[in-house]
Design an enzyme around this catalytic site. Structure first.
Site, PDB file in Angstrom:
ATOM      1  CB  VAL A   1      -0.368  36.508 -20.444  1.00  0.00           C
ATOM      2  CG1 VAL A   1      -1.737  36.673 -19.814  1.00  0.00           C
ATOM      3  CG2 VAL A   1      -0.436  35.493 -21.573  1.00  0.00           C
TER       4      VAL A   1
ATOM      5  N   PRO B   1      10.838  36.811 -11.812  1.00  0.00           N
ATOM      6  CG  PRO B   1      11.432  34.591 -11.504  1.00  0.00           C
ATOM      7  CD  PRO B   1      10.263  35.469 -11.786  1.00  0.00           C
TER       8      PRO B   1
ATOM      9  CG  ASP C   1      -4.963  30.668 -20.269  1.00  0.00           C
ATOM     10  OD1 ASP C   1      -5.950  31.181 -20.834  1.00  0.00           O
ATOM     11  OD2 ASP C   1      -3.828  30.649 -20.740  1.00  0.00           O
TER      12      ASP C   1
END
Ligand code: SAM
Length: 518
Positions: free
Chosen positions: A33, A53, A114
């Site tokens: 995404v 990360p 989302d």
């Protein structure tokens, strides 16, 4: 009499084209995404910093090609300094909320993937062709439907719409330079409006430098644009009414008039769509899909893969029980599009050369003068079992793999060779004939207790593995049902990662008379 004005419909979003060029967008997250957000941001010339990360392959590529800055750690509050916009794309909802709250305190616009209630703005489903951007919003009610609507709108646009805009942009700039007086702005606008409103878009797209000089001349001489005869390889021009009409023109070569970036001949790329997860597309496949003018897709390409495509998608028309006619339909459309000089992607499930008729398609298009490029995809035959925890080879257990089709030419069942204990058998297109296929194996001395699995919809969000043995699997599938597409895997490697007892048994390969492989 009082004037009447439109009533606002309300409940929509304010749709604007945000000028983010050279401003900093911070993207929190390193997955698919985030990668799609990064793509949108780069498309708008923003400076992109990703904090995560780890990076998915697409973001690794963007980092290594210096398209983005990467902070390889988790988000810290000071990341918001000198940031003009923040996009979060992480699975930790609490952290996403915290970041969004911080942004609001600092009055930085934020989008949290989302989590609609946290978003200051949403991303829209967009189509891009040069400077033309078409965006569809369903105000977050039906994003998937938005993609479909966008695809339909994009496919209805005349060919060359983006180029037409570029050419009009060039002409507009030249006219302003030639006649900069503010008091003439209305004349400039009216003159250009006649071109924009009445000339066919395909014709505008083909304007070249000479044509633009001719049009500029007409403007300066105060001639109507309708009176201008442009020499092009199109049969339409403008009548005095401003509507397209046939015209006699000075013949010129295609080279002279066509867009220099457009190939004389179209280009075909055979692309493997992999097993169904868009994250498992190759970087090259992704690039080809993004650059295509049209994608000719197999019927069973999963929706998430189709969703990343911006251009028109053509799926073979249905000819019940006549697969070869569907194939011919795709060939026909492919040739039509190639003749128009378009970039055509022929998108095939899995790998084009594994029961995908890829070789046949190459031969067909080659015969018609096009040499297709091939972009391999993850094949369900090897990667399907792998995604479901079944290694098709395993040292000391399986040192060979045999891939068969359960539906050969004319629908014939496969010819199964005699049982080999160290071989994993993978059979595609065979779950519907599971019972008959198991009988065939038994005829070849495959033992009744041999582990057999049905791998369904590997790589899709609803992937499933149904396990049994040669004698039980058909009954189990009858009970639990089947979701296509699926394949059969038979062999001792089937349960090697999922059953501790079996692992113990196979730790000593001699118990099975197996030899080890390096
Ligand atoms: C016509 S073959 C195409 C195979 C494809 N070219 C490939 O490399 O995966 C179609 C068969 O592949 C298998 N298949 C394709 N996608 C699958 C998936 N995601 N999971 C399990 N099996 C799949 C099924 O056996 C299906 O009937």
């Amino acid at each position: 009499m009082a004037e009447s004005f439109r009533d606002p419909q309300r409940g929509g979003s304010l749709i604007v084209a945000w000028q983010i060029k050279a401003k900093t967008i911070l993207i929190v997250g390193g997955g698919a995404v985030a990668a799609s957000r990064v793509f949108n941001a780069l498309d708008a010339d923003a400076c992109v910093t990703v904090v995560a990360p780890e990076l998915c392959p697409e973001l690794q590529y963007r980092f290594s090609s210096a398209q983005i800055t990467w902070k390889d750690r988790k988000f810290v509050d000071s990341d918001l300094e000198k940031t003009d916009m923040v996009l979060t794309a992480i699975s930790d909802v609490q952290e996403s909320r915290r970041i969004a709250d911080l942004c609001k305190q600092h009055r930085i616009p934020v989008n949290a993937a989302d989590i609609n209630d946290l978003c200051d703005f949403w991303f829209m489903s967009t189509h891009r062709d040069h400077s033309v951007q078409v965006a569809v919003s369903t105000n977050s009610k039906a994003p998937r439907l938005a993609n479909r609507i966008r695809r339909q709108i994009a496919s209805a646009l005349p060919r060359g719409t983006g180029l037409a805009v570029e050419q009009i942009g060039r002409l507009r700039k030249r006219i302003r330079e030639a006649d900069p007086k503010p008091e003439n702005s209305k004349r400039r606008m009216t003159w250009l409006t006649q071109l924009c409103d009445y000339w066919p878009i395909e014709q505008l797209a083909k304007l070249d430098a000479d044509n633009i000089d001719t049009l500029l001349d007409a403007y300066v001489q105060n001639h109507d644009p309708q009176s201008v005869k442009i020499a092009q390889d199109t049969t339409t021009s403008l009548s005095s009414s401003g509507m397209p009409s046939p015209v006699m023109q000075t013949p010129t070569t295609d080279d002279h008039l066509s867009d220099p970036t457009e190939n004389k001949k179209g280009r075909l790329v055979l692309v493997g769509a992999g097993v169904g997860d868009p994250e498992l597309l190759t970087v090259r496949a992704h690039k080809e899909l993004k650059q295509a003018d049209i994608v000719l897709a197999d019927k069973l390409i999963p929706e998430p893969v189709l969703d990343i495509i911006d251009c028109e998608i053509y799926t073979a028309r249905k000819f019940p029980g006549a697969a070869s006619e569907a194939q011919e339909d795709l060939y026909r459309r492919g040739l039509e599009e190639l003749a128009k000089g378009r970039r055509v992607v022929r998108l095939k499930q899995g790998d084009p050369f594994v029961y995908g008729r890829g070789g046949e398609e190459i031969l067909f298009f080659r015969k018609h003068g096009y040499e297709p490029d091939v972009v391999p995809g993850l094949t369900s035959a090897i990667n399907g079992p792998g995604l479901c925890g079944i290694p098709v080879t395993h040292r000391g257990v399986a040192d060979q793999v045999l891939v068969l089709s359960g539906a050969n030419r004319n629908g014939d069942l496969p010819v199964v060779p005699p049982f080999v204990a160290t071989r994993t058998l993978v059979i595609l297109m065979a779950v519907k004939r599971l019972e008959r296929v198991m009988e065939l194996l038994r005829e070849q001395e495959f033992p009744d207790d041999l582990p057999v699995a049905i791998v369904e919809r590997a790589g899709c969000t609803d992937q499933r593995t149904v396990r049994g043995t040669l004698s039980t699997i058909a009954g189990i599938v009858e009970r639990v049902g089947h979701n296509a597409p699926g394949l059969i895997v038979a062999g001792h490697a089937v349960n090697i990662l999922s059953d501790a007892a079996i692992q113990d048994r196979y730790l000593d390969p001699s118990t099975l008379g197996l030899h080890s492989t390096e």
